[in-house]
Design an enzyme around this catalytic site. Structure first.
Site, short mmCIF file in Angstrom:
data_model
loop_
_atom_site.label_atom_id
_atom_site.label_comp_id
_atom_site.label_asym_id
_atom_site.label_seq_id
_atom_site.Cartn_x
_atom_site.Cartn_y
_atom_site.Cartn_z
N LEU A 142 -66.71 -1.52 26.61
CA LEU A 142 -66.58 -2.81 27.28
C LEU A 142 -65.42 -2.69 28.27
O LEU A 142 -64.27 -3.00 27.96
CB LEU A 142 -66.33 -3.93 26.27
CG LEU A 142 -67.57 -4.40 25.50
CD1 LEU A 142 -67.20 -5.54 24.56
CD2 LEU A 142 -68.69 -4.83 26.45
N HIS A 143 -65.74 -2.24 29.48
CA HIS A 143 -64.72 -1.90 30.46
C HIS A 143 -63.86 -3.10 30.86
O HIS A 143 -62.64 -3.13 30.65
CB HIS A 143 -65.37 -1.31 31.71
CG HIS A 143 -66.26 -0.15 31.48
ND1 HIS A 143 -65.79 1.10 31.16
CD2 HIS A 143 -67.62 -0.05 31.51
CE1 HIS A 143 -66.81 1.94 31.03
NE2 HIS A 143 -67.93 1.26 31.22
N ASP A 144 -64.51 -4.08 31.49
CA ASP A 144 -63.76 -5.14 32.16
C ASP A 144 -62.99 -6.09 31.24
O ASP A 144 -61.92 -6.58 31.62
CB ASP A 144 -64.69 -5.93 33.10
CG ASP A 144 -65.21 -5.06 34.23
OD1 ASP A 144 -64.46 -4.20 34.70
OD2 ASP A 144 -66.37 -5.24 34.63
N THR B 276 -60.97 2.35 28.49
CA THR B 276 -62.17 1.56 28.19
C THR B 276 -63.14 2.33 27.30
O THR B 276 -63.87 1.72 26.52
CB THR B 276 -62.88 1.11 29.47
OG1 THR B 276 -63.45 2.23 30.15
CG2 THR B 276 -61.93 0.38 30.40
#
Length: 312
Positions: free
Chosen positions: A241-243, A195
């Site tokens: 933007l991890h998710d 991420t």
């Protein structure tokens, strides 16, 4: 045929973008329901925020279920310092009109996996693993029915973001993470290692704003807000933007690469609580239990994200 998924989430601006990406991709993904869990902010806000995002996407018919309001054994740790007091700070958002479903999220997960053909439902946790672990503990028969668990959490080379050694989602409920990682379920892990290679930029945020849609404007304002914390913390040019990496992996797995390795969860360490002990180099002799993703095609990831969000 579209892949059937349940999104388990604790919005969070990056969770919100992940949900939008999934809802913008109905030809590829059928979202059976969204289950909220306490994490970035407490449960009353995460279930509310999940409904706000569904309405923003023009999908008020989606079913949202509230789940666990605290970790299995620990006091809840939240992240308002990152996401703001609402979890979705940035643009002004109206309260949702769509109803919260009366069924508990854990029971929805159990009932869905029992009623669907075995191996046809993927679980997509974007926050702490409390709901998923609780479902596995309550109904162990469903574990063998899960197609995959594709989650955002953990770290190896990037170490921790809430402590020196732990990533937030795993740290909040390490006992729940240990249940899931030891369950034998087919597991794909999108950690900080990947991420942190999916960073926003001025041009990428402008691409959302320039869509000329309400969704694009809101995503731009969310990422503007979210970015300020990580830029200050890491000294980077943008924020990870991890998710959305979870949903992008389902849509375009060829954008990602990693290794099938053993990953254990530290639940007792004085300094390493919540650490994902990832045997990247295969030195432990322990059986591999997770595809641990390490790399993403950053340009391809943002091209996908921008193209799909523009559909809403």
């Amino acid at each position: 045929m579209a892949r059937q998924i349940i999104i388990d989430t604790d919005p969070g601006q990056d969770d919100a973008v992940a949900i939008l990406l999934a809802l913008a991709s109905p030809d590829d993904l059928t979202v059976l329901g969204l289950t909220a869990v306490a994490g970035n902010v407490p449960l009353p806000l995460t279930q509310k925020n999940t409904r706000i995002v569904c309405e923003l996407a023009g999908k008020p018919q989606m079913r949202v279920f509230a789940g666990c309001d605290a970790p299995l054994q620990r006091k809840l740790v939240t992240a308002e310092h990152v996401h703001g007091k609402t979890g979705l700070d940035g643009p002004q958002m109206d309260d949702p009109v769509m109803p919260l479903q009366p069924q508990h999220a854990v029971d929805f997960i159990i009932d869905t996996l029992r009623s669907a053909p075995s191996g046809t439902v993927t679980l997509c946790p974007l926050g702490p693993l409390t709901n998923i672990a609780t479902a596995f503990l309550k109904a162990p028969d469903i574990i063998g029915r899960v197609q995959q668990v594709v989650l955002m959490g953990g770290a190896y080379f990037e170490v921790g973001n809430i402590t020196p050694s732990a990533e937030f989602n795993i740290f909040v409920d390490p006992e729940a993470a240990a249940v899931v990682f030891k369950s034998g379920v087919p597991l794909v892990v999108l950690p900080l290692d990947v991420t942190h290679k999916a960073l926003t930029s001025t041009a990428r945020i402008a691409a959302f704003r320039n869509m000329g849609t309400r969704v694009g404007r809101v995503v731009a304002e969310w990422t503007d807000f979210f970015e300020r914390f990580d830029v200050q913390k890491y000294g980077s040019q943008g924020a990870p933007l991890h998710d959305p990496c979870v949903i992008a992996y389902l849509l375009r797995p060829e954008l990602f690469s990693g290794r099938f390795i053993n990953v254990e969860i530290e639940t007792k360490g004085e300094f390493t609580l919540g650490m994902t002990v990832a045997d990247w180099w295969g030195v432990s002799g322990r059986t591999a239990n997770a595809l641990f993703i390490g790399h993403v095609d950053e340009v391809g990831f943002f091209d996908l994200l921008i193209e799909r969000i523009s559909r809403l």
